[in-house]
Design an enzyme around this catalytic site. Structure first.
Site, PDB file in Angstrom:
ATOM      1  CD  GLN A   1      -1.168   2.352   2.121  1.00 50.06           C
ATOM      2  OE1 GLN A   1      -0.391   2.098   3.044  1.00 50.06           O
ATOM      3  NE2 GLN A   1      -1.461   3.593   1.773  1.00 50.06           N
TER       4      GLN A   1
ATOM      5  CB  SER B   1     -11.636   1.794   0.769  1.00 48.91           C
ATOM      6  OG  SER B   1     -11.183   2.096   2.075  1.00 48.91           O
TER       7      SER B   1
ATOM      8  CE1 TYR C   1      -2.504   6.863   2.967  1.00 47.72           C
ATOM      9  CE2 TYR C   1      -0.934   5.683   4.345  1.00 47.72           C
ATOM     10  CZ  TYR C   1      -2.227   6.075   4.074  1.00 47.72           C
ATOM     11  OH  TYR C   1      -3.242   5.672   4.885  1.00 47.72           O
TER      12      TYR C   1
ATOM     13  CB  THR D   1      -4.185   4.994   0.135  1.00 48.73           C
ATOM     14  OG1 THR D   1      -4.141   3.620   0.533  1.00 48.73           O
ATOM     15  CG2 THR D   1      -5.298   5.694   0.905  1.00 48.73           C
TER      16      THR D   1
END
Length: 365
Positions: free
Chosen positions: A137, A259, A139, A165
């Site tokens: 994941q 999400s 950022y 994300t």
């Protein structure tokens, strides 16, 4: 005084929800608030849960259930069930082994795991502990060169996909966390962000808008840039709108994760399961759609699959298992969810994941 982690699972633990109390007894108030709190008055957190209650399952009888399976192939890797551990930051707050325990548990149950940029263990060490597909994941940082290096590290360590994300250019205002006076204890940090210089300081009277943080926040063109950095599949996490889903597909991404950040960024959002049908329709089968938010049972998983999702991510449930009993607790949470899913499939006459569709659901008020 917080209790130590359990050495074995009590026989009274029958559902994922049973782990919540066990976890709370083993965490200080600050760590509990950080790991579980939602934004504002937590209405999005509550909506994520209540949204599932608006759908009921339709029992179908005397179906042929031979040859049943929950196995799924995603981006060239096979999972025993359509379940992945969601990216959760700073897992050492829950248990001393942190992400390593989660990786061991996911490997034992052949589940996927998405590792957070803000993990409290180096991404290379997590990869070394795992024998199951790992996704990283991401950022996107204000320093794009640092971001480039993160992607390269993940690829070199054997991660199978990048999950970027996009719904958190800033942290949400988590009131419960503030009230608890949370501060990171010594020895727990975002180890994979070591060496990242902080963004320029904002003016003394600035709150958020007009600050360097938002000036450097990711934009749509950053997805195209990210695509040039890696040949790995890229999924976009944080989509709650059909137009955004279409735009992400047009940008060349390989998957969508519906999400609302577990209700931790923006309060007063709809449930992820409420947004799911719109996004599935917008994508039109071009890329897989996954769901993250509010899942607490195998029937919750079944409902998302019936509405068009390929797989789910679970966050708080596995954190509760981690806090309660380390790797054994996480593995048990995954086993409970899979067992409940299989029962739901059998009793609705769906021996395989491909057999699950909207005919298995009833919409209720």
């Amino acid at each position: 005084m917080a209790l130590p982690p359990l050495s074995e699972i009590p026989p009274t633990v029958a559902s994922v929800d049973d782990y919540e109390g066990l976890a709370r007894e083993r965490l200080d108030a600050g760590s509990w608030a950080y790991l579980t709190a939602g934004a504002g008055d937590e209405s999005t957190v509550a909506e994520n849960r209540s949204g599932f209650a608006r759908w009921q399952l339709r029992t179908r009888v005397l179906r042929n259930l031979s040859g049943g399976s929950t196995a799924i192939d995603l981006f060239g890797t096979r999972l025993a069930a359509p379940i992945l551990l969601a990216p959760v930051a700073f897992q050492k707050l829950a248990h001393p082994d942190g992400e390593l325990a989660a990786a061991v548990a996911a490997s034992a149950l052949q589940a996927g795991m998405v590792v957070s940029t803000q993990a409290s263990v180096a991404i290379e060490d997590i990869a070394a502990a795992a024998s199951t597909p790992l996704w990283f994941q991401l950022y996107i940082q204000h320093d794009r060169d640092f971001t480039r290096a993160l992607v390269a590290r993940a690829e070199a360590a054997g991660y199978a996909a990048i999950v970027v994300t996009v719904d958190a250019p800033t942290s949400g205002r988590r009131d419960a966390e503030q009230r608890a006076g949370f501060a990171f204890p010594p020895g727990i940090e975002a180890v994979n962000l070591r060496g990242l210089a902080p963004p320029p300081r904002a003016a003394a009277d600035a709150l958020l808008l007009g600050t360097p943080l938002l000036d450097a926040a990711p934009r749509w063109e950053d997805l195209a840039w990210l695509r040039t950095l890696t040949r790995l599949p890229i999924l976009v996490k944080g989509i709650m709108d059909g137009d955004d889903a279409r735009r992400a597909v047009a940008a060349g991404i390989d998957g969508i994760i519906v999400s609302n950040h577990g209700g931790r960024t923006l309060d007063s959002q709809p449930a992820t399961i409420a947004a799911l049908p719109e996004i599935v329709a917008a994508v039109g089968g071009q890329v897989p759609v996954l769901v993250d938010g509010g899942i607490r049972s195998g029937t919750d998983i079944f409902k998302t699959l019936a509405l068009g999702a390929r797989a789910v991510l679970v966050g708080r449930p596995f954190v509760y298992g981690l806090a309660a009993a380390g790797a054994v607790g996480v593995a048990h949470v995954l086993r409970i969810l899979r067992a409940e899913l299989e029962v739901a499939m059998a009793l609705t006459g769906c021996p395989t994941l491909a057999a699950i569709d909207t005919d298995a659901l009833r919409r209720c008020s």
